[in-house]
Motif scaffolding. Structure first.
Motif, PDB file in Angstrom:
ATOM      1  N   ALA A  80       8.916  -2.926 -21.815  1.00 60.06           N
ATOM      2  CA  ALA A  80       7.972  -3.485 -22.283  1.00 60.06           C
ATOM      3  C   ALA A  80       7.690  -4.840 -22.006  1.00 60.06           C
ATOM      4  N   GLN A  94      13.559  -5.058 -20.690  1.00 59.93           N
ATOM      5  CA  GLN A  94      13.620  -4.403 -22.148  1.00 59.93           C
ATOM      6  C   GLN A  94      12.759  -3.182 -22.105  1.00 59.93           C
ATOM      7  N   LEU A  96      10.831  -0.294 -24.143  1.00 57.39           N
ATOM      8  CA  LEU A  96       9.781  -0.829 -24.811  1.00 57.39           C
ATOM      9  C   LEU A  96       9.865   0.538 -26.034  1.00 57.39           C
ATOM     10  N   THR A 100       7.404  -1.991 -30.234  1.00 58.00           N
ATOM     11  CA  THR A 100       7.328  -2.877 -29.959  1.00 58.00           C
ATOM     12  C   THR A 100       5.328  -2.984 -29.492  1.00 58.00           C
ATOM     13  N   HIS A 242       7.270 -12.875 -33.474  1.00 51.18           N
ATOM     14  CA  HIS A 242       7.264 -11.222 -32.643  1.00 51.18           C
ATOM     15  C   HIS A 242       7.116 -11.488 -31.585  1.00 51.18           C
ATOM     16  N   ARG A 245       9.464 -10.163 -28.648  1.00 55.49           N
ATOM     17  CA  ARG A 245       9.656  -8.909 -28.493  1.00 55.49           C
ATOM     18  C   ARG A 245       8.263  -8.565 -27.545  1.00 55.49           C
ATOM     19  N   ALA A 247       5.472  -6.860 -25.648  1.00 55.70           N
ATOM     20  CA  ALA A 247       4.983  -6.156 -24.591  1.00 55.70           C
ATOM     21  C   ALA A 247       4.506  -6.906 -23.593  1.00 55.70           C
ATOM     22  N   THR A 297       1.515  -0.981 -32.848  1.00 57.43           N
ATOM     23  CA  THR A 297       1.557  -0.101 -32.091  1.00 57.43           C
ATOM     24  C   THR A 297       0.528   0.511 -32.177  1.00 57.43           C
TER      25      THR A 297
END
Length: 420
Positions: A80, A94, A96, A100, A242, A245, A247, A297
């Motif tokens: 991500a 991090q 994905l 995510t 959010h 987190r 991407a 997502t």
């Protein structure tokens, strides 16, 4: 004008490990045999998705496929954040995971269009009526007869905003009223050629929803689709809780140069790389851009298209009438050259449509969906009882990624065509 350096002419690529097991994540999937598929078909799709990731254009790629409403493929490759092209060595990475949130960019248009069709179903608007009936100031400068249906199908004659170069900033899209004023003041009209409305159409449709319902398009989305479908994200912009987190998006592939660069800037207001970098900022995530910043997502986008494929029903609850969806996906004219994209395109009132050869692969005449900047895709395929969503975070126009991307779509169509 100085020439680009040799390094500047090379494709920007992700560092791809030889073994992909450490960068792959899996979601829950039903046994393929339960929906008439073979395990080898799923393995073939997985290899094709891996080839897309190995192309080096995508820091992350996630894919969710439903067959007969059941999730048969839900997997992702990559990071991500932290493994973008030309990112410093040692950057924190991090993975994905499948929860995510990813910006859908123009795939948001399909959702916005369905909201307008939903409002028409409720009797709030007539899609064959002029936009000016609901938004009087839109009728200026040759646009008095332009209908909502023509806005939905990129026939309103206002594909872009003419803004002096010194004033062009992505942040201007946060000024909702200012953008509406610019669009309403612009010349346009139904006699203009079909030309993709990258930004403008979404604002017009969102303002019509606001004028008719008294709700913002964000509120209308929440009430009509997000909560009924049980989505976690699926909003324009992204809530602050959010963002740690989310991407990140990265410029990738070959450098975007003339003659492609001015075409992209004409559609998106600012140069390509500025669009990409701006998309990672709080200002972009604070904005409501109905044509381009819905976050979701791959599973959520696939869920949306599955609801359409099932005639407007999700888990026993009717969201839309079948006839509403039938109009939303009905072709609006034949395939014609799009004056903005410079490609042959066929649109419905809100969707990009498939054909013998199309974005969705070969033999996809009944498929409908939408592409997002640059190779994001959500779609429904009635002939194969299939809904899907492919989300990627590398923004690449030209480069070696195009062949594996096209091959993946062809493989999905070929391997998942078996039905019970």
């Amino acid at each position: 004008m100085p020439l680009p350096s040799p390094r500047g002419l090379l494709p920007a690529q992700v560092a791809v490990p030889r073994a992909l097991s450490g960068v792959q994540t899996f979601g829950a999937e039903v046994a393929p045999e339960s929906v008439g598929l073979s395990r080898s078909a799923i393995q073939t799709v997985d290899r094709a998705l891996a080839a897309v990731y190995r192309s080096g254009a995508y820091p992350a790629a996630s894919l969710c496929l439903r067959k007969h409403g059941q999730v048969v493929f839900h997997r992702a490759y990559g990071h991500a954040r932290g493994n973008g092209p030309r990112e410093p060595a040692g950057s924190e990475r991090q993975l994905l995971d499948l929860d995510t949130p990813v910006c859908l960019f123009s795939a948001s248009k399909a959702v916005t269009a369905i909201l307008v069709h939903q409002l028409a179903e409720e009797g709030g608007v007539d899609l064959d009526a002029p936009v000016a009936h609901y938004l009087p100031e839109f009728g200026r400068n040759g646009k008095a007869g332009v209908t909502l249906g023509e806005v939905l199908s990129h026939r309103a004659g206002v594909p872009g905003l003419k803004i002096p170069k010194a004033e062009r900033r992505v942040e201007m899209l946060n000024d909702w009223d200012g953008v509406i004023e610019r669009i309403c003041a612009a010349p346009g009209g139904r006699l203009r050629p079909v030309a993709y409305h990258a930004i403008t159409g979404g604002f017009v449709l969102g303002e019509v929803i606001r004028r008719v319902t008294g709700q913002t398009i964000q509120q209308y989305l929440d009430a009509k689709l997000r909560r009924p479908l049980g989505m976690k994200y699926f909003q324009y912009g992204l809530a602050p809780e959010h963002r740690e987190r989310v991407a990140l998006n990265y410029s990738a592939g070959m450098p975007v140069l003339f003659p492609v660069a001015p075409l992209i800037e004409r559609a998106l207001i600012v140069p390509f790389d500025e669009v990409v970098s701006a998309s990672n900022t709080p200002a972009f995530m604070d904005a409501v851009i109905p044509a381009g910043n819905l976050y979701a997502t791959a599973e959520e986008l696939s869920r949306f298209f599955q609801m359409l494929l099932d005639g407007g029903v999700w888990q026993g609850r009717r969201i839309l009438k079948e006839e509403t969806i039938a109009r939303a996906v009905q072709p609006r004219g034949r395939t014609v050259p799009d004056a903005m994209l410079l490609l042959p395109m066929r649109y419905s009132e809100g969707m990009m449509l498939g054909g013998p050869m199309s974005l969705f692969g070969p033999a996809t005449g009944g498929v409908y969906g939408h592409l997002g900047f640059m190779n994001i895709l959500g779609w429904a395929d009635p002939a194969r009882a299939l809904s899907g969503a492919l989300l990627v975070t590398g923004k690449a126009v030209l480069g070696p990624h195009l062949l594996p991307w096209a091959a993946l779509m062809a493989i999905i169509g070929r391997q998942l065509r078996t039905s019970n």
